[in-house]
Structure formats: structure tokens, C-alpha cells
Design a protein around this motif. Structure first.
Motif, PDB file in Angstrom:
ATOM      1  N   GLN A  40      25.114  12.914 -28.578  1.00  0.00           N
ATOM      2  CA  GLN A  40      24.554  11.957 -27.644  1.00  0.00           C
ATOM      3  C   GLN A  40      24.209  10.590 -28.130  1.00  0.00           C
ATOM      4  OE1 GLN A  40      24.520  12.280 -24.206  1.00  0.00           O
ATOM      5  NE2 GLN A  40      23.381  10.338 -24.045  1.00  0.00           N
ATOM      6  N   GLU A  41      23.323  10.828 -29.276  1.00  0.00           N
ATOM      7  CA  GLU A  41      22.933   9.673 -29.977  1.00  0.00           C
ATOM      8  C   GLU A  41      24.229   8.553 -30.609  1.00  0.00           C
ATOM      9  OE1 GLU A  41      19.671   8.179 -30.187  1.00  0.00           O
ATOM     10  OE2 GLU A  41      19.717   9.429 -28.539  1.00  0.00           O
ATOM     11  N   MET A  58      24.027  16.159 -37.104  1.00  0.00           N
ATOM     12  CA  MET A  58      22.861  16.755 -37.257  1.00  0.00           C
ATOM     13  C   MET A  58      21.914  16.027 -37.875  1.00  0.00           C
ATOM     14  SD  MET A  58      23.357  19.891 -36.020  1.00  0.00           S
ATOM     15  CE  MET A  58      22.398  21.157 -36.619  1.00  0.00           C
ATOM     16  N   HIS A  59      22.154  15.215 -38.980  1.00  0.00           N
ATOM     17  CA  HIS A  59      21.198  14.304 -39.813  1.00  0.00           C
ATOM     18  C   HIS A  59      20.697  13.149 -38.646  1.00  0.00           C
ATOM     19  CE1 HIS A  59      19.488  11.713 -42.716  1.00  0.00           C
ATOM     20  NE2 HIS A  59      20.161  10.718 -42.302  1.00  0.00           N
ATOM     21  N   ILE A  60      21.602  12.659 -37.766  1.00  0.00           N
ATOM     22  CA  ILE A  60      21.311  11.726 -36.946  1.00  0.00           C
ATOM     23  C   ILE A  60      20.494  12.188 -35.728  1.00  0.00           C
ATOM     24  CG2 ILE A  60      22.235  10.315 -35.040  1.00  0.00           C
ATOM     25  CD1 ILE A  60      24.742   9.970 -36.298  1.00  0.00           C
ATOM     26  N   SER A  61      20.685  13.389 -35.465  1.00  0.00           N
ATOM     27  CA  SER A  61      19.785  13.944 -34.374  1.00  0.00           C
ATOM     28  C   SER A  61      18.377  14.359 -34.976  1.00  0.00           C
ATOM     29  CB  SER A  61      20.380  15.289 -33.930  1.00  0.00           C
ATOM     30  OG  SER A  61      19.641  16.207 -33.094  1.00  0.00           O
ATOM     31  N   THR A  62      18.336  14.900 -36.331  1.00  0.00           N
ATOM     32  CA  THR A  62      17.029  15.231 -36.809  1.00  0.00           C
ATOM     33  C   THR A  62      16.075  13.957 -36.947  1.00  0.00           C
ATOM     34  OG1 THR A  62      18.090  17.126 -38.034  1.00  0.00           O
ATOM     35  CG2 THR A  62      15.921  16.044 -38.845  1.00  0.00           C
ATOM     36  N   CYS A  63      16.865  12.873 -37.356  1.00  0.00           N
ATOM     37  CA  CYS A  63      16.236  11.381 -37.541  1.00  0.00           C
ATOM     38  C   CYS A  63      15.726  10.811 -36.343  1.00  0.00           C
ATOM     39  CB  CYS A  63      16.928  10.432 -38.092  1.00  0.00           C
ATOM     40  SG  CYS A  63      17.614  10.694 -39.842  1.00  0.00           S
ATOM     41  N   LYS A  64      16.379  11.172 -35.170  1.00  0.00           N
ATOM     42  CA  LYS A  64      16.025  10.708 -33.862  1.00  0.00           C
ATOM     43  C   LYS A  64      14.982  11.416 -33.462  1.00  0.00           C
ATOM     44  CE  LYS A  64      15.852   9.111 -29.582  1.00  0.00           C
ATOM     45  NZ  LYS A  64      15.320   7.643 -29.443  1.00  0.00           N
ATOM     46  N   GLU A  73      12.940   5.589 -38.981  1.00  0.00           N
ATOM     47  CA  GLU A  73      12.984   4.383 -38.244  1.00  0.00           C
ATOM     48  C   GLU A  73      14.633   3.897 -37.916  1.00  0.00           C
ATOM     49  OE1 GLU A  73      11.903   0.040 -39.202  1.00  0.00           O
ATOM     50  OE2 GLU A  73      10.125   1.182 -38.383  1.00  0.00           O
ATOM     51  N   LEU A  74      15.008   3.709 -36.682  1.00  0.00           N
ATOM     52  CA  LEU A  74      16.545   3.161 -36.646  1.00  0.00           C
ATOM     53  C   LEU A  74      16.586   1.851 -37.235  1.00  0.00           C
ATOM     54  CD1 LEU A  74      19.487   3.871 -35.320  1.00  0.00           C
ATOM     55  CD2 LEU A  74      18.463   2.845 -33.294  1.00  0.00           C
ATOM     56  N   THR A  75      17.638   1.756 -37.974  1.00  0.00           N
ATOM     57  CA  THR A  75      17.722   0.225 -38.791  1.00  0.00           C
ATOM     58  C   THR A  75      19.270  -0.283 -38.287  1.00  0.00           C
ATOM     59  OG1 THR A  75      19.080   1.433 -40.773  1.00  0.00           O
ATOM     60  CG2 THR A  75      16.481   1.017 -40.969  1.00  0.00           C
ATOM     61  N   GLY A  76      19.837   0.546 -37.656  1.00  0.00           N
ATOM     62  CA  GLY A  76      21.180  -0.247 -36.996  1.00  0.00           C
ATOM     63  C   GLY A  76      22.184   0.621 -37.100  1.00  0.00           C
ATOM     64  N   GLN A  77      23.557   0.442 -37.059  1.00  0.00           N
ATOM     65  CA  GLN A  77      24.565   0.960 -36.990  1.00  0.00           C
ATOM     66  C   GLN A  77      25.645   0.570 -38.235  1.00  0.00           C
ATOM     67  OE1 GLN A  77      26.113   0.368 -33.347  1.00  0.00           O
ATOM     68  NE2 GLN A  77      25.259   2.174 -32.324  1.00  0.00           N
ATOM     69  N   PRO A  83      24.755   5.464 -35.861  1.00  0.00           N
ATOM     70  CA  PRO A  83      23.243   5.172 -36.262  1.00  0.00           C
ATOM     71  C   PRO A  83      23.023   5.259 -37.526  1.00  0.00           C
ATOM     72  CG  PRO A  83      23.452   6.395 -34.365  1.00  0.00           C
ATOM     73  CD  PRO A  83      24.857   6.698 -35.000  1.00  0.00           C
ATOM     74  N   GLN A  84      22.236   4.357 -38.185  1.00  0.00           N
ATOM     75  CA  GLN A  84      21.679   4.210 -39.567  1.00  0.00           C
ATOM     76  C   GLN A  84      20.122   4.655 -39.147  1.00  0.00           C
ATOM     77  OE1 GLN A  84      23.946   4.340 -42.401  1.00  0.00           O
ATOM     78  NE2 GLN A  84      24.951   4.884 -40.707  1.00  0.00           N
ATOM     79  N   TRP A  85      19.463   5.414 -40.069  1.00  0.00           N
ATOM     80  CA  TRP A  85      17.976   5.615 -40.030  1.00  0.00           C
ATOM     81  C   TRP A  85      17.560   5.547 -41.563  1.00  0.00           C
ATOM     82  CZ3 TRP A  85      15.316   6.676 -35.516  1.00  0.00           C
ATOM     83  CH2 TRP A  85      16.382   7.046 -34.482  1.00  0.00           C
TER      84      TRP A  85
END
Length: 118
Positions: A40-41, A58-64, A73-77, A83-85
Motif C-alpha cells: 500500500q505504501e 517489509m522494510h517500508i512498512s516497518t518504517c511507516k 521519518e519519510l525523506t522522499g522517494q 519511499p525512502q525512510w
């Protein structure tokens, strides 16, 4: 955590599971839910993902999910739209049970934020 909060958490978690079961015809486990949050993210729809991409989801989700507690914190794409966290606060040492509880609470918050739970 008091008994009322635990009861509300259990009720909300069951609502998440029921919602997903109605869509996928089986109750997902926590790992499957984390994967779905990652998809979804990412925002690129459902498609076939490589093993590395699944780990990245899984990493994106965990960060979100951990961003609700100020850890990421989301820093961009990146150039491909992923997404980059950034880790902004060191994650605490938690037992597996505490990790599970924290993830469940953040999944519930995510579903509420997405207006999937009322």
C-alpha cells in the motif's frame, strides 16, 4: 497498559483481521499484514515482487509503522518511486512480545489513518 486499553486493542486487532479476511478469504498473520502495508505504501498496486522487493516492502512498512512513534521519518522517494525512510531515533530493545504489541498497535493506527476502521 490497563485492562480497558488491552481490551480495546484486542477488539481493534480483530476488526483489522476481519476486514482483511473479508478481502482475502483467510485471516492473515502479522507478517502478511506488514507486507500488505508495504504494498500500500509503495503505491504501485498489486504485482509480482522479487524476493529482494518483498524484503524492501517489509522494510517500508516497518518504517511507516514505526514512524508513528517517532523512530523513522519519510525523506522522499528514489528514482523508481520507492519511499525512502531515515532512522531518526534509535529503536529500543524490546522482547518479541513487546515488538509484536508495538507492531499491532501501529497497524491498528495505520488502518484507522487510512479510514479503514471507524
Amino acid at each position: 497498559m490497563d485492562a480497558t486499553h488491552i481490551s480495546e486493542l484486542k477488539e481493534d486487532w480483530e476488526r483489522v483481521l476481519t476486514l482483511l479476511e473479508s478481502q482475502f478469504e483467510e485471516k492473515p498473520d502479522l507478517q502478511a499484514i506488514i507486507f500488505l502495508v508495504g504494498v500500500q505504501e509503495l503505491g504501485q498496486g498489486s504485482r509480482k515482487f522479487s524476493k529482494d522487493e518483498k524484503q524492501d516492502l517489509m522494510h517500508i512498512s516497518t518504517c511507516k509503522l514505526m514512524s508513528y512513534y517517532g523512530y523513522y521519518e519519510l525523506t522522499g522517494q528514489d528514482d523508481e518511486g520507492w519511499p525512502q525512510w531515515e532512522l531518526v531515533k534509535k529503536l529500543p530493545s524490546l522482547t518479541l512480545k513487546e515488538q509484536d504489541l508495538l507492531l499491532r498497535q501501529s497497524v491498528i493506527q495505520y488502518f484507522k489513518e487510512q479510514d479503514l476502521l471507524t
